[in-house]
Design an enzyme around this catalytic site. Structure first.
Site, PDB file in Angstrom:
ATOM      1  N   GLY A   1       2.250   1.862  10.843  1.00 47.21           N
ATOM      2  CA  GLY A   1       3.179   2.980  10.691  1.00 47.21           C
ATOM      3  C   GLY A   1       3.824   3.425  11.998  1.00 47.21           C
TER       4      GLY A   1
ATOM      5  N   GLU B   1      -5.333  -5.566  10.548  1.00 50.80           N
ATOM      6  CA  GLU B   1      -4.340  -4.540  10.825  1.00 50.80           C
ATOM      7  C   GLU B   1      -4.690  -3.824  12.128  1.00 50.80           C
ATOM      8  OE1 GLU B   1      -2.353  -3.201   6.929  1.00 50.80           O
ATOM      9  OE2 GLU B   1      -4.147  -1.991   7.169  1.00 50.80           O
TER      10      GLU B   1
ATOM     11  N   LYS C   1       0.067   4.238  -0.120  1.00 46.40           N
ATOM     12  CA  LYS C   1      -0.567   5.398   0.525  1.00 46.40           C
ATOM     13  C   LYS C   1      -0.400   6.641  -0.365  1.00 46.40           C
ATOM     14  CE  LYS C   1       0.433   3.284   4.944  1.00 46.40           C
ATOM     15  NZ  LYS C   1       0.177   3.370   6.364  1.00 46.40           N
TER      16      LYS C   1
ATOM     17  N   ASN D   1       0.865  -1.181   0.000  1.00 47.49           N
ATOM     18  CA  ASN D   1       0.000   0.000   0.000  1.00 47.49           C
ATOM     19  C   ASN D   1       0.903   1.233   0.000  1.00 47.49           C
ATOM     20  OD1 ASN D   1      -1.812   2.042   0.541  1.00 47.49           O
ATOM     21  ND2 ASN D   1      -2.151   1.446   2.680  1.00 47.49           N
TER      22      ASN D   1
ATOM     23  N   GLU E   1      -6.898   4.268   7.949  1.00 49.20           N
ATOM     24  CA  GLU E   1      -6.684   5.706   7.707  1.00 49.20           C
ATOM     25  C   GLU E   1      -7.898   6.310   7.017  1.00 49.20           C
ATOM     26  OE1 GLU E   1      -2.902   5.273   5.722  1.00 49.20           O
ATOM     27  OE2 GLU E   1      -1.988   4.702   7.620  1.00 49.20           O
TER      28      GLU E   1
ATOM     29  N   HIS F   1      -9.465   0.656   4.910  1.00 49.75           N
ATOM     30  CA  HIS F   1      -8.194   0.914   5.584  1.00 49.75           C
ATOM     31  C   HIS F   1      -8.449   1.856   6.762  1.00 49.75           C
ATOM     32  CE1 HIS F   1      -4.103   2.175   6.410  1.00 49.75           C
ATOM     33  NE2 HIS F   1      -3.703   1.120   5.716  1.00 49.75           N
TER      34      HIS F   1
ATOM     35  N   SER G   1       3.318  -2.450  10.473  1.00 47.81           N
ATOM     36  CA  SER G   1       4.767  -2.407  10.677  1.00 47.81           C
ATOM     37  C   SER G   1       5.452  -3.730  10.345  1.00 47.81           C
ATOM     38  CB  SER G   1       5.091  -1.966  12.112  1.00 47.81           C
ATOM     39  OG  SER G   1       4.632  -0.661  12.341  1.00 47.81           O
TER      40      SER G   1
HETATM   41  C1  PEP Z   1      -0.745  -0.232   5.867  1.00 52.22           C
HETATM   42  O1  PEP Z   1      -0.646   0.822   5.272  1.00 52.22           O
HETATM   43  O2  PEP Z   1      -1.730  -0.955   5.658  1.00 52.22           O
HETATM   44  C2  PEP Z   1       0.298  -0.607   6.820  1.00 52.22           C
HETATM   45  C3  PEP Z   1       0.190  -1.760   7.463  1.00 52.22           C
HETATM   46  O3  PEP Z   1       1.341   0.270   7.004  1.00 52.22           O
HETATM   47  P1  PEP Z   1       2.756  -0.056   7.719  1.00 52.22           P
HETATM   48  O4  PEP Z   1       3.269  -1.331   7.117  1.00 52.22           O
HETATM   49  O5  PEP Z   1       3.617   1.129   7.384  1.00 52.22           O
HETATM   50  O6  PEP Z   1       2.495  -0.184   9.181  1.00 52.22           O
END
Ligand code: PEP
Length: 257
Positions: free
Chosen positions: A172, A166, A11, A9, A96, A94, A213
């Site tokens: 992040g 997640e 972003k 992703n 975010e 997601h 992460s």
């Molecule tokens: C994500 O954007 O879905 C994500 C898991 O980000 P990160 O790997 O940076 O934590």
């Protein structure tokens, strides 16, 4: 066996030039691997350029969101039919988007149905906040997100759907769940709830990723878990070597190569 799936992703990173250049750098090493589905999800505007680079490779494309309607007065939105022929996957729900764009469970359900209606595979993201986790509410909360997301989706669509677990507090932040914790939530609150809704055999068909992460040094821990079929990767998908390494680790751990 469920085919592992590793999705990047991007972003809101990478301008047109940067996206194409990155895809060019990524494509040879990522294409050379066998035994996992490899998906990258660039910003909308980058998709056509990245597609030109990836055409003819086994690397697939995804979008980061869609609207649930096919067209209409929805300024700034992109619909599923607009993405047909460009991407095969779309991330939906997601955290975010849930947080900053106030996306609700109902919207996520409608978006998943819209994706499926136009031949796109949704990657449905679910996960709890730090507060919910600390209050011991993770299982109930994630289970409810799954029930809402799958409302009125027929069992015949399950093989086309990917779920990404997640934990919001792990995205992040550099923090991550342990492999065992993630496996337990996925088993009980995701695959377990899907089994209640559709029966165990059908629930076994859904691929479930971990996200939060994920890095080369913790990927093996997640991929070693029986319920985890791959990863949704943010930060580490923006580094060629890391994303290729993550995919290689998934293939090795699952013995799918
Ligand atoms: C994500 O954007 O879905 C994500 C898991 O980000 P990160 O790997 O940076 O934590």
């Amino acid at each position: 066996m469920r085919m592992p799936i590793v999705a990047g992703n991007w972003k809101m990173y990478k301008t047109l030039g940067e996206a194409a250049a990155f895809a060019q750098e990524l494509a040879p090493a990522l294409s050379a691997l066998k035994g996992a589905e490899r998906v990258i999800c660039p910003p909308f505007v980058d998709i056509p350029d990245v597609k030109r680079v990836l055409d003819g490779t086994p690397i697939k494309l995804g979008a980061q969101n869609i609207h649930w309607e096919t067209q209409g007065a929805f300024t700034s939105s992109i619909s599923a039919p607009m993405l047909q022929g460009l991407v095969e996957y779309v991330i939906i729900g997601h955290s975010e988007v849930r947080q900053y764009l106030h996306e609700t469970d109902d919207m996520i359900n409608k978006k998943a149905k819209a994706a499926l209606a136009y031949g796109l595979s949704p990657i449905i993201a679910v996960g709890e906040s730090l507060d919910q986790n600390q209050r011991g509410e993770t299982e109930a909360f994630v289970g409810q997100q799954i029930r809402a997301a799958f409302e009125a989706i027929p069992a015949s669509d399950l093989p086309r759907i990917v779920v990404a677990y997640e934990p919001i507090w792990a995205i992040g932040t550099g923090l991550s769940a342990t492999g065992e914790q993630a496996n337990t939530i996925i088993k009980r609150a995701i695959r377990g709830v899907l089994a209640t809704l559709y029966g165990e055999e059908k629930a076994e068909l859904v691929r479930i990723q971990y996200g939060g992460s994920v890095k080369p040094d913790n990927m093996a821990e997640f991929m070693g878990q029986p319920e985890i079929d791959g990863a949704l990767v943010g930060g580490a998908s923006l580094k060629v070597d890391d994303f290729v390494t993550l995919t290689r680790i998934a293939i090795e751990a699952k013995g799918s190569g």
